[in-house]
Design a protein around this motif. Structure first.
Motif, PDB file in Angstrom:
ATOM      1  N   ALA A 280      -9.631   0.798  19.469  1.00 18.16           N
ATOM      2  CA  ALA A 280      -9.769  -0.514  18.836  1.00 18.16           C
ATOM      3  C   ALA A 280      -9.250  -0.451  17.403  1.00 18.16           C
ATOM      4  O   ALA A 280      -8.920   0.620  16.892  1.00 18.16           O
ATOM      5  N   ASN A 281      -9.196  -1.611  16.763  1.00 18.06           N
ATOM      6  CA  ASN A 281      -8.760  -1.689  15.373  1.00 18.06           C
ATOM      7  C   ASN A 281      -9.967  -1.591  14.447  1.00 18.06           C
ATOM      8  O   ASN A 281     -10.876  -2.414  14.525  1.00 18.06           O
ATOM      9  N   MET A 282      -9.991  -0.561  13.608  1.00 21.64           N
ATOM     10  CA  MET A 282     -11.042  -0.336  12.618  1.00 21.64           C
ATOM     11  C   MET A 282     -12.439  -0.361  13.239  1.00 21.64           C
ATOM     12  O   MET A 282     -13.340  -1.024  12.744  1.00 21.64           O
TER      13      MET A 282
ATOM     14  N   GLN B  90     -14.007  -4.121  15.969  1.00 18.51           N
ATOM     15  CA  GLN B  90     -14.136  -3.578  14.623  1.00 18.51           C
ATOM     16  C   GLN B  90     -15.592  -3.292  14.268  1.00 18.51           C
ATOM     17  O   GLN B  90     -16.498  -3.993  14.693  1.00 18.51           O
ATOM     18  N   ASN B  91     -15.780  -2.242  13.478  1.00 12.74           N
ATOM     19  CA  ASN B  91     -17.092  -1.887  12.912  1.00 12.74           C
ATOM     20  C   ASN B  91     -18.173  -1.678  13.970  1.00 12.74           C
ATOM     21  O   ASN B  91     -19.331  -2.048  13.772  1.00 12.74           O
ATOM     22  N   GLU B  92     -17.822  -1.045  15.070  1.00 11.80           N
ATOM     23  CA  GLU B  92     -18.836  -0.760  16.082  1.00 11.80           C
ATOM     24  C   GLU B  92     -19.555   0.568  15.811  1.00 11.80           C
ATOM     25  O   GLU B  92     -20.590   0.845  16.408  1.00 11.80           O
TER      26      GLU B  92
ATOM     27  N   THR C 142      -1.976   0.810  25.348  1.00 12.76           N
ATOM     28  CA  THR C 142      -2.856   1.120  24.218  1.00 12.76           C
ATOM     29  C   THR C 142      -3.841   2.220  24.584  1.00 12.76           C
ATOM     30  O   THR C 142      -4.047   3.181  23.825  1.00 12.76           O
ATOM     31  N   GLY C 143      -4.460   2.093  25.752  1.00 11.49           N
ATOM     32  CA  GLY C 143      -5.403   3.122  26.196  1.00 11.49           C
ATOM     33  C   GLY C 143      -4.720   4.455  26.450  1.00 11.49           C
ATOM     34  O   GLY C 143      -5.225   5.508  26.017  1.00 11.49           O
TER      35      GLY C 143
ATOM     36  N   GLY D 276      -7.187   3.987  13.995  1.00 12.19           N
ATOM     37  CA  GLY D 276      -6.589   3.039  14.918  1.00 12.19           C
ATOM     38  C   GLY D 276      -5.127   2.759  14.665  1.00 12.19           C
ATOM     39  O   GLY D 276      -4.346   2.618  15.603  1.00 12.19           O
ATOM     40  N   LYS D 277      -4.716   2.663  13.395  1.00  9.80           N
ATOM     41  CA  LYS D 277      -3.329   2.321  13.121  1.00  9.80           C
ATOM     42  C   LYS D 277      -2.358   3.376  13.637  1.00  9.80           C
ATOM     43  O   LYS D 277      -1.177   3.100  13.811  1.00  9.80           O
ATOM     44  N   ALA D 278      -2.865   4.579  13.919  1.00  9.06           N
ATOM     45  CA  ALA D 278      -2.045   5.621  14.527  1.00  9.06           C
ATOM     46  C   ALA D 278      -2.358   5.767  16.014  1.00  9.06           C
ATOM     47  O   ALA D 278      -1.473   5.689  16.869  1.00  9.06           O
ATOM     48  N   ALA D 279      -3.637   5.931  16.337  1.00 12.85           N
ATOM     49  CA  ALA D 279      -4.029   6.266  17.705  1.00 12.85           C
ATOM     50  C   ALA D 279      -3.815   5.126  18.687  1.00 12.85           C
ATOM     51  O   ALA D 279      -3.544   5.365  19.867  1.00 12.85           O
TER      52      ALA D 279
END
Length: 449
Positions: free
Chosen positions: A348-350, A325-327, A212-213, A370-373
């Motif tokens: 991360a996700n969103m 999320q939301n950071e 992921t990273g 996130g859904k791409a990266a």
């Protein structure tokens, strides 16, 4: 207002009415639906079939009780979940998250995002997510094992190598996957393809931990190549200190960038000389300690207790939010721009609020959703499934090369789709439309079941 716009607004209103107590899910819906209006205008057949009503409703939602015994002999109970959202592209695929914040809203948003993330990989996997409000932090290995065994006792009834293949997520690493795998094997039978993110000793994939990273960095690598640039000498702000952040930092350093921050739930580190990766791995992966231990060992590091890295002022061209999320809210997005950030790649996700994401796009910052990266993790999970089916284990270099190729394909799909709709560099629209198109075609061809 066009027919497509009216249709999207109608669907949004219905979902807000039905799921009004699910803020994270509603945020994911509000981010996604408006971006696919241009596509729906060119494909009215999807409006006529009311596909969005089906797509935004999970195929199956499973909630169950997880009783377990602590080391003092006391019985505890947590909630377990699995959301099997969409199987048009293949078996459900998505992680398990063990964290006190886990609830239906968070898992629905994660599972919904997973549909399009998995679609973008080009691999035959549908979207799902699951987990529990159990917190592994502060628990002994024996307590974690007993919880995982109880959790899998119920989950095993609903998963299978061609039905639903869970993986890890926050709070679920190699230790937890190992316990879950052992419990499944005892309850059912040995099947290497039932979980991904497994330890290498029993058919996990090399490079899965890093994927992921690495993938979030590879996405940016291909963007920079388009711009005629490299990572060399570019400073990067990174949040988080789990697998995603650690291996984003590793790949950034390998490619010549200088990541100067990392964070955990207690605060963040700013290291003006660049993050000491070996020390970070020792603190987080071996000793499982807080980042205060990093600061004690590293004279060049500043520790900022209870603070967000996104409220810190330091010049940087690259930002990799890899925590949760939301950071990043709107004010923090503006601070990032003021600090010189040109590229935001979501590990991360969103992690960016909808207002922050829209601000990045409006200001011409390359916003990589996130859904791409961060699709590299699930991409290598799907490669792990392939290896399990073949009874083979590929070498690290082979997996890494396939990961890089997949991230290049995802980047190009986002870029080209955005340009098709006269939205150059709007990777949010590009990712959403490219992911949606494949899923919609499959659902339509299968009779919208």
């Amino acid at each position: 207002m066009t027919k497509a716009s009216a249709y999207v607004k109608e669907i949004q209103a219905k979902i807000h009415e039905k799921d009004q107590h699910q803020p994270e899910f509603l945020q994911a819906i509000d981010e996604f639906l408006p971006t696919i209006v241009p596509f729906l205008e060119e494909h009215p057949e999807y409006i006529e079939s009311n596909i969005l009503a089906l797509l935004t409703e999970p195929e199956r939602f499973i909630q169950f009780r997880v009783p377990w015994q602590d080391d003092q002999g006391n019985w505890q109970v947590n909630r377990g979940y699995r959301i099997q959202f969409n199987s048009a592209m293949g078996p459900y695929k998505g992680g398990l998250r063990f964290h006190p914040s886990v609830n239906l809203s968070i898992l629905k948003f994660l599972a919904f995002e997973q549909i399009f993330k998995n679609s973008l990989t080009g691999l035959p996997i549908g979207g799902g997510k699951g987990g529990s409000d159990f917190d592994p932090k502060g628990k002994s290995d024996a307590e974690v094992m007993r919880f995982c065994q109880s959790f899998m006792t119920e989950l095993s009834k609903h998963i299978g190598p061609d039905l639903d293949v869970p993986a890890g997520d926050i709070g679920v690493g190699g230790r937890e996957i190992g316990y879950l795998f052992g419990a499944y094997k005892r309850l059912k039978q040995y099947d290497a393809g039932i979980l991904t993110g497994k330890p290498l000793d029993f058919w996990g994939s090399k490079n899965r931990t890093e994927a992921t990273g690495y993938g979030a960095v590879y996405f940016v690598k291909h963007l920079l190549t388009d711009l005629g640039e490299t990572f060399e000498g570019k400073k990067a702000i990174v949040s988080g200190s789990g697998n995603v952040a650690i291996y984003a930092i590793e790949k950034l350093q390998e490619l010549g960038a200088i990541p100067v921050t990392c964070s955990d739930s207690s605060g963040f580190i700013y290291d003006k000389d660049g993050i000491d990766l070996a020390l970070l791995k020792e603190i987080k992966e071996v000793k499982r300690e807080r980042l205060t231990a990093y600061a004690k060992e590293r004279p060049s590091a500043e520790y900022h207790e209870g603070a967000s890295v996104w409220d810190f002022d330091t010049p940087a061209e690259l930002a990799f939010p890899c925590a949760t999320q939301n950071e990043i809210d709107l004010s923090q997005a503006k601070r990032a721009k003021a600090n010189g950030v040109r590229v935001v790649s979501e590990g991360a996700n969103m992690p960016s609020s909808l207002e922050a994401a829209e601000y990045f796009i409006e200001e011409g910052i390359f916003y990589c959703p996130g859904k791409a990266a961060n699709a590299g993790g699930v991409a290598v999970s799907a490669l792990e499934m392939s290896q399990n089916s073949q009874r083979l284990q590929w070498e690290k270099a082979e997996v890494d090369a396939k990961l890089d190729d997949i991230m290049k394909s995802i980047y190009e799909a986002c870029r080209d789709t955005a340009e098709t709709f006269d939205q150059k560099n709007n990777f949010m629209l590009g990712a959403n439309v490219a992911g949606f198109e494949k899923v919609a075609k499959a659902m339509f061809a299968q009779g919208l079941v």
